[in-house]
Design a protein around this motif. Sequence first.
Motif, PDB file in Angstrom:
ATOM      1  N   ASP A 185      14.704   3.009 -33.145  1.00 36.05           N
ATOM      2  CA  ASP A 185      13.278   2.542 -33.737  1.00 36.05           C
ATOM      3  C   ASP A 185      13.162   0.853 -33.634  1.00 36.05           C
ATOM      4  OD1 ASP A 185      10.658   2.358 -34.830  1.00 36.05           O
ATOM      5  OD2 ASP A 185      11.346   2.826 -36.944  1.00 36.05           O
ATOM      6  N   PRO A 186      12.582   0.529 -32.648  1.00 34.15           N
ATOM      7  CA  PRO A 186      12.668  -1.122 -32.300  1.00 34.15           C
ATOM      8  C   PRO A 186      11.229  -1.594 -33.054  1.00 34.15           C
ATOM      9  CG  PRO A 186      11.727  -0.106 -30.251  1.00 34.15           C
ATOM     10  CD  PRO A 186      12.180   1.140 -31.265  1.00 34.15           C
ATOM     11  N   TYR A 187      10.509  -0.604 -33.433  1.00 30.91           N
ATOM     12  CA  TYR A 187       9.146  -1.101 -33.949  1.00 30.91           C
ATOM     13  C   TYR A 187       9.055  -2.026 -35.219  1.00 30.91           C
ATOM     14  CZ  TYR A 187       7.487   1.630 -30.226  1.00 30.91           C
ATOM     15  OH  TYR A 187       7.256   2.132 -28.962  1.00 30.91           O
ATOM     16  N   PRO A 188       9.936  -1.937 -35.971  1.00 35.11           N
ATOM     17  CA  PRO A 188      10.357  -2.745 -37.161  1.00 35.11           C
ATOM     18  C   PRO A 188      10.371  -4.236 -36.820  1.00 35.11           C
ATOM     19  CG  PRO A 188      10.991  -0.679 -38.165  1.00 35.11           C
ATOM     20  CD  PRO A 188      10.552  -0.747 -36.547  1.00 35.11           C
ATOM     21  N   LEU A 189      11.412  -4.252 -35.836  1.00 36.38           N
ATOM     22  CA  LEU A 189      11.690  -5.681 -35.418  1.00 36.38           C
ATOM     23  C   LEU A 189      10.740  -6.276 -34.747  1.00 36.38           C
ATOM     24  CD1 LEU A 189      13.722  -7.765 -34.997  1.00 36.38           C
ATOM     25  CD2 LEU A 189      14.733  -6.596 -33.105  1.00 36.38           C
ATOM     26  N   TYR A 190       9.885  -5.539 -33.920  1.00 33.79           N
ATOM     27  CA  TYR A 190       9.008  -5.927 -32.900  1.00 33.79           C
ATOM     28  C   TYR A 190       7.784  -6.548 -33.854  1.00 33.79           C
ATOM     29  CZ  TYR A 190      10.821  -4.052 -28.696  1.00 33.79           C
ATOM     30  OH  TYR A 190      11.730  -3.936 -27.578  1.00 33.79           O
ATOM     31  N   ASP A 191       7.589  -5.689 -34.914  1.00 32.82           N
ATOM     32  CA  ASP A 191       6.357  -6.345 -35.906  1.00 32.82           C
ATOM     33  C   ASP A 191       6.703  -7.593 -36.527  1.00 32.82           C
ATOM     34  OD1 ASP A 191       5.159  -3.846 -35.641  1.00 32.82           O
ATOM     35  OD2 ASP A 191       5.713  -2.836 -37.334  1.00 32.82           O
ATOM     36  N   THR A 207       5.627 -10.596 -27.176  1.00 30.69           N
ATOM     37  CA  THR A 207       5.548  -9.633 -27.948  1.00 30.69           C
ATOM     38  C   THR A 207       3.968  -9.344 -28.242  1.00 30.69           C
ATOM     39  OG1 THR A 207       5.628 -10.976 -29.998  1.00 30.69           O
ATOM     40  CG2 THR A 207       7.796 -10.039 -29.266  1.00 30.69           C
ATOM     41  N   GLY A 208       3.073  -9.904 -28.309  1.00 29.95           N
ATOM     42  CA  GLY A 208       1.755 -10.002 -28.734  1.00 29.95           C
ATOM     43  C   GLY A 208       0.901  -9.343 -27.779  1.00 29.95           C
ATOM     44  N   TYR A 209      -0.337  -8.619 -28.109  1.00 35.19           N
ATOM     45  CA  TYR A 209      -0.950  -8.078 -26.774  1.00 35.19           C
ATOM     46  C   TYR A 209      -1.634  -8.862 -26.045  1.00 35.19           C
ATOM     47  CZ  TYR A 209      -4.371  -5.116 -24.422  1.00 35.19           C
ATOM     48  OH  TYR A 209      -5.016  -4.434 -23.469  1.00 35.19           O
ATOM     49  N   ASP A 210      -2.389 -10.168 -26.576  1.00 40.13           N
ATOM     50  CA  ASP A 210      -3.053 -11.058 -25.881  1.00 40.13           C
ATOM     51  C   ASP A 210      -1.951 -12.144 -24.985  1.00 40.13           C
ATOM     52  OD1 ASP A 210      -5.485 -10.294 -26.585  1.00 40.13           O
ATOM     53  OD2 ASP A 210      -5.636 -11.791 -28.029  1.00 40.13           O
ATOM     54  N   ALA A 211      -0.835 -12.181 -25.610  1.00 39.62           N
ATOM     55  CA  ALA A 211       0.348 -13.096 -24.953  1.00 39.62           C
ATOM     56  C   ALA A 211       0.945 -12.378 -23.885  1.00 39.62           C
ATOM     57  CB  ALA A 211       1.308 -13.533 -25.983  1.00 39.62           C
ATOM     58  N   ALA A 258       3.477  -5.051 -27.548  1.00 40.81           N
ATOM     59  CA  ALA A 258       2.161  -5.138 -27.382  1.00 40.81           C
ATOM     60  C   ALA A 258       1.279  -4.301 -27.544  1.00 40.81           C
ATOM     61  CB  ALA A 258       1.722  -5.665 -25.777  1.00 40.81           C
ATOM     62  N   ASN A 259       1.753  -2.918 -27.424  1.00 37.21           N
ATOM     63  CA  ASN A 259       0.755  -1.638 -27.756  1.00 37.21           C
ATOM     64  C   ASN A 259       0.902  -1.313 -29.085  1.00 37.21           C
ATOM     65  OD1 ASN A 259       0.201  -1.116 -24.912  1.00 37.21           O
ATOM     66  ND2 ASN A 259       2.005   0.027 -24.680  1.00 37.21           N
ATOM     67  N   ARG A 260       1.444  -1.966 -29.879  1.00 34.78           N
ATOM     68  CA  ARG A 260       1.441  -1.534 -31.486  1.00 34.78           C
ATOM     69  C   ARG A 260       0.860  -2.839 -32.055  1.00 34.78           C
ATOM     70  NH1 ARG A 260       4.969   2.331 -33.840  1.00 34.78           N
ATOM     71  NH2 ARG A 260       5.533   4.076 -32.138  1.00 34.78           N
ATOM     72  N   ASP A 261       0.176  -3.747 -31.407  1.00 33.26           N
ATOM     73  CA  ASP A 261      -0.316  -4.973 -31.918  1.00 33.26           C
ATOM     74  C   ASP A 261      -1.639  -4.664 -32.741  1.00 33.26           C
ATOM     75  OD1 ASP A 261      -1.390  -7.650 -32.663  1.00 33.26           O
ATOM     76  OD2 ASP A 261      -0.885  -8.274 -30.717  1.00 33.26           O
ATOM     77  N   PRO A 262      -1.437  -4.941 -34.161  1.00 36.43           N
ATOM     78  CA  PRO A 262      -2.888  -4.558 -34.975  1.00 36.43           C
ATOM     79  C   PRO A 262      -3.847  -5.267 -34.540  1.00 36.43           C
ATOM     80  CG  PRO A 262      -1.239  -5.668 -36.317  1.00 36.43           C
ATOM     81  CD  PRO A 262      -0.336  -5.544 -34.867  1.00 36.43           C
ATOM     82  N   ALA A 263      -3.918  -6.360 -33.939  1.00 31.35           N
ATOM     83  CA  ALA A 263      -4.932  -7.386 -33.594  1.00 31.35           C
ATOM     84  C   ALA A 263      -5.593  -6.463 -32.629  1.00 31.35           C
ATOM     85  CB  ALA A 263      -4.639  -8.735 -33.034  1.00 31.35           C
ATOM     86  N   PHE A 294      -5.156  -3.106 -31.960  1.00 32.32           N
ATOM     87  CA  PHE A 294      -5.276  -1.589 -31.933  1.00 32.32           C
ATOM     88  C   PHE A 294      -5.321  -1.241 -33.548  1.00 32.32           C
ATOM     89  CE2 PHE A 294      -3.127  -1.948 -27.955  1.00 32.32           C
ATOM     90  CZ  PHE A 294      -3.698  -1.054 -26.991  1.00 32.32           C
ATOM     91  N   ASP A 295      -6.433  -0.561 -33.998  1.00 27.04           N
ATOM     92  CA  ASP A 295      -6.246  -0.043 -35.266  1.00 27.04           C
ATOM     93  C   ASP A 295      -5.335   1.028 -35.657  1.00 27.04           C
ATOM     94  OD1 ASP A 295      -8.567  -1.655 -35.688  1.00 27.04           O
ATOM     95  OD2 ASP A 295     -10.091   0.077 -35.037  1.00 27.04           O
ATOM     96  N   ASP A 296      -4.671   0.983 -36.763  1.00 27.64           N
ATOM     97  CA  ASP A 296      -3.683   1.784 -37.018  1.00 27.64           C
ATOM     98  C   ASP A 296      -2.856   2.087 -36.108  1.00 27.64           C
ATOM     99  OD1 ASP A 296      -2.115   3.619 -38.447  1.00 27.64           O
ATOM    100  OD2 ASP A 296      -3.539   5.395 -37.898  1.00 27.64           O
ATOM    101  N   PRO A 297      -2.081   0.795 -35.502  1.00 26.51           N
ATOM    102  CA  PRO A 297      -1.359   0.787 -34.534  1.00 26.51           C
ATOM    103  C   PRO A 297      -0.128   1.808 -34.703  1.00 26.51           C
ATOM    104  CG  PRO A 297      -1.100  -1.238 -35.646  1.00 26.51           C
ATOM    105  CD  PRO A 297      -2.047  -0.462 -36.251  1.00 26.51           C
ATOM    106  N   ASP A 298       0.453   2.140 -35.424  1.00 23.84           N
ATOM    107  CA  ASP A 298       1.699   2.779 -35.817  1.00 23.84           C
ATOM    108  C   ASP A 298       1.228   4.311 -35.675  1.00 23.84           C
ATOM    109  OD1 ASP A 298       3.436   0.776 -35.556  1.00 23.84           O
ATOM    110  OD2 ASP A 298       3.222   0.158 -37.850  1.00 23.84           O
ATOM    111  N   GLY A 299      -0.173   4.724 -35.834  1.00 19.28           N
ATOM    112  CA  GLY A 299      -0.326   6.122 -36.054  1.00 19.28           C
ATOM    113  C   GLY A 299      -0.517   6.611 -34.543  1.00 19.28           C
TER     114      GLY A 299
END
Length: 405
Positions: free
Chosen positions: A17-23, A46-50, A321-326, A328-333
Amino acid sequence: MTPPDPIPLLGEDYKRDPYPLYDTMREAGPVHRVLFPSGVVAWLVTGYDAALAALTDPRLGKNHARGNERWRERASIMPEPQHSRLQVHLLHQDPPDHTRMRRLIVDAFAPRRIEELRPRLQELADELVDRMPASGDLDLVACFAAGFPFQALATVIGLPPSLAAGFRREWGKVVQPVGPEDPGRPAYEALLRGLQGYIADVVAHFRAHPSDGLLGRLVDACDGGGLSDAELDSMIFQLLVAGQEPVTNQITTALVALFRRPERWEALRNDPGLLPRAVEELLRHDAAFELTTWRFFAEDADLHGTAVPAGDSVIVSLCAANRDPARFDDPDGLDLTRAPNPHLAFGHGVHFCPGAALARAELQIALGTLLARLPGLRLAVPDDALEWIPAVLARGVARLPVARD
């Protein structure tokens, strides 16, 4: 300025589960210095726009010749002659060579052609389910997820059954190189030699038996001067390895996500019309291509406020990038009706995956077939017992043991 200590991207917990580190990284800024298991130190976006900006930044090139000595010491370790013959494919090319080479394959993967082939792809999926044991637990990787993408790819590129039967799935592990001092190095080099020999057999076959399929056209292009011998070998290498193993992995990440949420599995079973949007969401939620391959600046450059030396590798985290809350709403959902869904699972820009239409069709067919034929599937082992593959750039599980009602 002294660069910050690199953040290690390694270990079983990270791969699980890399997502906590990515967050954490994404919240701190868009660019981070990271350390890979091979010892490569790189710059991770890491960020979507970047990520979107990096994927289209004309200053960033993919050709390995741009890499500096620090990078070459650890990353450019595929031995000769394989490095020269198997590493000049599309993922490692820049325009105009990339444009010339990509033009030769896009028609074979065009959405209209993939739709025409969909009935045959469905037959392949059904045949695999037909061959499954009538009862008992299954490993869905061994009996379905590994075989279906390869059979589908062989159909699309024109690989005849006589050659397809000789392809060994373990050859796909050559994209996970080990260093010269690693005890597994001899086995790795043996895989490389075996794969290169197989590619030579493919080329020889189509020289003796011309074909209007994709592989036959690539051999013709080489014989006509449109490709070098090394480019031909590399493109066949990319098709055979990058063209099927990521879909195998994506089937597993999609199924794991659904098994973790039985109500989503049930919703898809009750309404197969949800599948196209569901596949896009499953791609966003946990993409098999976790990270892109290397990119390099030809000169020292600023990347979103971070100084990056020339020849250092820059990698984009598509999953982060695909879990960026900026964006996507509820990105981890997992919202199977999410629309629009501008995920970056297939990349963006000139290196957008040319096989995206095929991958989407395969995922829709694979999930639709399992939902219809084996609706009571569920994990047969605890979630934390799943073995996530150690590949640096990819996500997926090596085995997917399932029980069925």
